[in-house]
Design an enzyme around this catalytic site. Structure first.
Site, PDB file in Angstrom:
ATOM      1  CG  HIS A  60      38.872  35.203  40.387  1.00 27.92           C
ATOM      2  ND1 HIS A  60      40.010  34.423  40.348  1.00 27.92           N
ATOM      3  CD2 HIS A  60      38.005  34.559  41.212  1.00 27.92           C
ATOM      4  CE1 HIS A  60      39.846  33.362  41.113  1.00 27.92           C
ATOM      5  NE2 HIS A  60      38.626  33.414  41.638  1.00 27.92           N
ATOM      6  CD  GLU A  62      42.912  39.052  38.595  1.00 32.15           C
ATOM      7  OE1 GLU A  62      43.904  39.092  39.338  1.00 32.15           O
ATOM      8  OE2 GLU A  62      41.838  38.503  38.922  1.00 32.15           O
ATOM      9  CB  CYS A  90      44.078  32.249  39.294  1.00 27.28           C
ATOM     10  SG  CYS A  90      42.436  32.522  38.583  1.00 27.28           S
ATOM     11  CB  CYS A  93      42.147  35.523  35.966  1.00 22.12           C
ATOM     12  SG  CYS A  93      40.898  35.565  37.269  1.00 22.12           S
TER      13      CYS A  93
END
Length: 154
Positions: A60, A62, A90, A93
């Protein structure tokens, strides 16, 4: 040293850079998420989702930016950074971002909206996870951010 003036940053330009990265991810075959890390109103790092194309659930944007920032910047420097991200982080993250200790995260599409697009149950919001560590601001340019997910056709 004075504290950073996050409210004076060019939020729309930085968010649109995150949107461009989200679109690049979708064009590449990944889900449409993109993020930029900003210090002194200048992008210092950027990334897009690569979960599918790198076969790595950790990719991801982030989380990857938090990982890189922890390797390249000290805690004080990270506290002067803002992460602009196309969609609210999420829990995974947000946990990485809590460790990184960024000053702020700014998102476009919130956790309840992305759940509606994907058909999943809403995950806990990043503000809950980052409380006391990182300011969370959003949604910013929400209509533009939502359009990226409409185009992706979850």
């Amino acid at each position: 040293m004075d504290s950073p003036q996050f409210d004076e940053f060019d939020h729309e330009t930085h968010m649109r850079e995150a949107f461009a990265l989200a679109r690049e991810a979708a064009a590449r075959g990944d889900e449409p998420f993109g993020s930029v890390l900003v210090r002194d109103d200048v992008v210092v790092m950027s990334d897009s989702n690569r979960v599918v194309t790198e076969a790595d659930i950790r990719r991801h944007p982030e989380l990857h930016l938090a990982h890189r920032a922890c390797r390249e910047y000290d805690a004080e420097e990270r506290s002067e950074m803002v992460m602009y991200t196309s969609t609210e982080p999420c829990p995974m993250c947000a946990g990485g971002m809590a460790t990184a200790g960024f000053g702020r995260v700014v998102y476009s599409v919130d956790h309840e909206e992305i759940a509606a697009f994907t058909g999943d149950e809403p995950a806990p919001g990043s503000a809950e996870i980052l409380e006391g560590t990182t300011d969370v601001v959003g949604p910013v340019l929400n209509d533009e951010g939502r359009q990226i997910h409409r185009e992706f056709d979850w």
